[in-house]
Motif scaffolding. Structure first.
Motif, PDB file in Angstrom:
ATOM      1  N   PRO A   1       0.767  -1.236   0.244  1.00  0.00           N
ATOM      2  CA  PRO A   1      -0.133   0.049   0.010  1.00  0.00           C
ATOM      3  C   PRO A   1       0.910   1.292   0.071  1.00  0.00           C
ATOM      4  O   PRO A   1       1.975   1.367   0.462  1.00  0.00           O
ATOM      5  CB  PRO A   1      -0.937  -0.119   1.405  1.00  0.00           C
ATOM      6  CG  PRO A   1      -0.818  -1.655   1.747  1.00  0.00           C
ATOM      7  CD  PRO A   1       0.600  -2.079   1.226  1.00  0.00           C
TER       8      PRO A   1
ATOM      9  N   LYS B   1      -7.586   9.446  -3.876  1.00  0.00           N
ATOM     10  CA  LYS B   1      -8.161   9.141  -5.239  1.00  0.00           C
ATOM     11  C   LYS B   1      -6.952   9.195  -6.188  1.00  0.00           C
ATOM     12  O   LYS B   1      -7.310   8.531  -7.287  1.00  0.00           O
ATOM     13  CB  LYS B   1      -9.399  10.261  -5.628  1.00  0.00           C
ATOM     14  CG  LYS B   1     -10.425  10.168  -4.606  1.00  0.00           C
ATOM     15  CD  LYS B   1     -11.569  11.222  -4.715  1.00  0.00           C
ATOM     16  CE  LYS B   1     -12.479  11.231  -3.691  1.00  0.00           C
ATOM     17  NZ  LYS B   1     -13.503  12.492  -3.887  1.00  0.00           N
TER      18      LYS B   1
ATOM     19  N   LYS C   1      -3.390   5.031  -7.420  1.00  0.00           N
ATOM     20  CA  LYS C   1      -3.717   3.631  -7.904  1.00  0.00           C
ATOM     21  C   LYS C   1      -3.500   2.382  -6.920  1.00  0.00           C
ATOM     22  O   LYS C   1      -2.117   2.212  -6.741  1.00  0.00           O
ATOM     23  CB  LYS C   1      -3.289   3.445  -9.419  1.00  0.00           C
ATOM     24  CG  LYS C   1      -3.779   4.348 -10.298  1.00  0.00           C
ATOM     25  CD  LYS C   1      -3.473   4.050 -11.544  1.00  0.00           C
ATOM     26  CE  LYS C   1      -3.846   4.995 -12.669  1.00  0.00           C
ATOM     27  NZ  LYS C   1      -3.225   4.996 -13.939  1.00  0.00           N
ATOM     28  N   GLY C   2      -4.084   1.678  -6.254  1.00  0.00           N
ATOM     29  CA  GLY C   2      -3.612   0.884  -5.294  1.00  0.00           C
ATOM     30  C   GLY C   2      -4.281   1.165  -3.881  1.00  0.00           C
ATOM     31  O   GLY C   2      -4.870   2.162  -3.674  1.00  0.00           O
ATOM     32  N   PRO C   3      -3.877  -0.102  -2.842  1.00  0.00           N
ATOM     33  CA  PRO C   3      -4.416   0.308  -1.527  1.00  0.00           C
ATOM     34  C   PRO C   3      -3.733   1.488  -0.961  1.00  0.00           C
ATOM     35  O   PRO C   3      -2.384   1.907  -1.336  1.00  0.00           O
ATOM     36  CB  PRO C   3      -4.168  -1.121  -0.855  1.00  0.00           C
ATOM     37  CG  PRO C   3      -2.982  -1.635  -2.022  1.00  0.00           C
ATOM     38  CD  PRO C   3      -3.257  -0.946  -3.473  1.00  0.00           C
ATOM     39  N   VAL C   4      -4.140   2.155   0.108  1.00  0.00           N
ATOM     40  CA  VAL C   4      -3.618   3.153   0.814  1.00  0.00           C
ATOM     41  C   VAL C   4      -3.737   2.819   2.198  1.00  0.00           C
ATOM     42  O   VAL C   4      -4.963   2.445   2.797  1.00  0.00           O
ATOM     43  CB  VAL C   4      -4.523   4.405   0.436  1.00  0.00           C
ATOM     44  CG1 VAL C   4      -4.104   5.735   1.288  1.00  0.00           C
ATOM     45  CG2 VAL C   4      -3.991   4.889  -0.967  1.00  0.00           C
TER      46      VAL C   4
ATOM     47  N   LEU D   1     -14.083   5.984   0.328  1.00  0.00           N
ATOM     48  CA  LEU D   1     -12.877   5.586  -0.498  1.00  0.00           C
ATOM     49  C   LEU D   1     -12.383   4.005  -0.409  1.00  0.00           C
ATOM     50  O   LEU D   1     -12.028   3.683   0.663  1.00  0.00           O
ATOM     51  CB  LEU D   1     -11.921   6.284  -0.084  1.00  0.00           C
ATOM     52  CG  LEU D   1     -11.894   8.036  -0.240  1.00  0.00           C
ATOM     53  CD1 LEU D   1     -10.634   8.825  -0.065  1.00  0.00           C
ATOM     54  CD2 LEU D   1     -12.366   8.057  -1.650  1.00  0.00           C
ATOM     55  N   ALA D   2     -12.767   3.409  -1.406  1.00  0.00           N
ATOM     56  CA  ALA D   2     -12.616   1.658  -1.327  1.00  0.00           C
ATOM     57  C   ALA D   2     -11.021   1.460  -1.014  1.00  0.00           C
ATOM     58  O   ALA D   2     -10.711   0.362  -0.657  1.00  0.00           O
ATOM     59  CB  ALA D   2     -13.186   1.259  -2.689  1.00  0.00           C
ATOM     60  N   ASN D   3     -10.225   2.271  -1.503  1.00  0.00           N
ATOM     61  CA  ASN D   3      -8.649   1.745  -1.705  1.00  0.00           C
ATOM     62  C   ASN D   3      -7.840   2.244  -0.420  1.00  0.00           C
ATOM     63  O   ASN D   3      -7.103   1.898  -0.210  1.00  0.00           O
ATOM     64  CB  ASN D   3      -7.930   2.472  -2.782  1.00  0.00           C
ATOM     65  CG  ASN D   3      -8.103   4.126  -2.807  1.00  0.00           C
ATOM     66  OD1 ASN D   3      -8.783   4.711  -2.146  1.00  0.00           O
ATOM     67  ND2 ASN D   3      -6.893   4.634  -3.043  1.00  0.00           N
TER      68      ASN D   3
ATOM     69  N   LYS E   1      -7.139   1.016   2.983  1.00  0.00           N
ATOM     70  CA  LYS E   1      -7.255  -0.260   3.721  1.00  0.00           C
ATOM     71  C   LYS E   1      -7.113   0.110   5.265  1.00  0.00           C
ATOM     72  O   LYS E   1      -7.864  -0.877   5.829  1.00  0.00           O
ATOM     73  CB  LYS E   1      -5.738  -0.674   3.413  1.00  0.00           C
ATOM     74  CG  LYS E   1      -5.170  -2.199   4.103  1.00  0.00           C
ATOM     75  CD  LYS E   1      -3.888  -2.641   3.687  1.00  0.00           C
ATOM     76  CE  LYS E   1      -3.462  -3.941   4.467  1.00  0.00           C
ATOM     77  NZ  LYS E   1      -4.173  -5.144   3.874  1.00  0.00           N
TER      78      LYS E   1
END
Length: 259
Positions: free
Chosen positions: A28, A79, A82-85, A104-106, A108
């Motif tokens: 992440p 946003k 790109k990828g998990p945070v 925000l789906a990313n 974690k």
């Protein structure tokens, strides 16, 4: 199916598991959000450790103007990744990440570093005064009047070391005091909205000698958020990420690696 089409199908079916495996191996991105009276440089020791361990790190410039406005600014950064945070907040930055992560789906997980984790309707000012031990009020300089009728708060430079960063070398604390970012009164008195810590894994670390947010308040917020792991650093000041960067980085990495 002709031979060419069959070959493509086989390649595609073999690549899918590989793509899933690669996605699972992606580390992440860690976004560090500073709080009041600090800036992104307060994370330097933590960032150096994380980068050395292969993490991409972003130091977000927190405007320190209003909870929702600041959260929107941080959310825009999230946003763009790109990828998990893993979203990390210090002090008032905790209120910001609690709002920024919503929807925000990313994102974690959330990591609170000597940070506020307000519930809906609570303010940073009220939470800091709910338990005894905080001495920030007496260390503040005369407020700076703003054109919009609001006020900006700073810590008096000659009181900064003992109030904010007592376990940091004096010379370093003096430079931190000079470069401190002010916070608007409106940000400290704005009621929080629905907090993301109710839906995301959260982790907490703070010092037992914090004079800005009493340790009892920090412990209360960690317990309420059902913290997956809470670390209390004995004798650490409010800037535990500056004085104990290895401990803070280790917790962030645990949050990044958790399933």
């Amino acid at each position: 199916m002709n031979t060419f089409a069959l070959t493509l199908a086989l390649i595609g079916s073999a690549a899918a598991p590989l793509d899933i495996a690669r996605a699972a191996d992606i580390k992440p991105t860690v976004i560090l959000v500073h709080g009041a009276f600090a800036d992104s440089a307060s994370w330097n020791g933590v960032a150096a450790k994380l980068r050395g361990d292969g993490y991409n790190v972003i130091g977000a410039a927190n405007p320190l103007r209003s909870v929702q406005g600041d959260a929107s600014a941080v959310a825009n950064i999230v946003k763009s990744v790109k990828g998990p945070v893993v979203l990390v907040g210090h002090s008032y930055g905790g209120a910001v990440i609690s709002a920024a992560a919503n929807g925000l789906a990313n994102v974690k997980s959330l990591v609170y570093v000597a940070a506020f984790a307000p519930d809906q309707g609570e303010t940073a000012l009220e939470l800091s005064g709910r338990y005894p031990g905080g001495t920030l009020g007496g260390a503040l300089a005369e407020p700076v009047a703003l054109a919009n009728g609001g006020k900006d708060f700073y810590i008096q430079q000659d009181k900064f070391h003992q109030q904010f960063a007592a376990d940091v070398p004096k010379a370093q604390a003096e430079l931190m005091a000079m470069g401190q970012r002010p916070i608007a009164e409106a940000a400290l008195t704005e009621a929080a909205g629905a907090p993301a810590w109710k839906n995301l894994p959260s982790y907490f670390i703070y010092g037992t000698a914090d004079k800005n947010i009493p340790a009892a308040a920090l412990g209360f917020m960690a317990d309420r958020a059902k913290s997956r792991k809470t670390i209390k650093v004995a004798g650490a000041s409010h800037v535990v990420m500056t004085s104990h960067p290895a401990a803070v980085a280790k917790l962030i990495e645990e949050a990044a690696q958790a399933k």
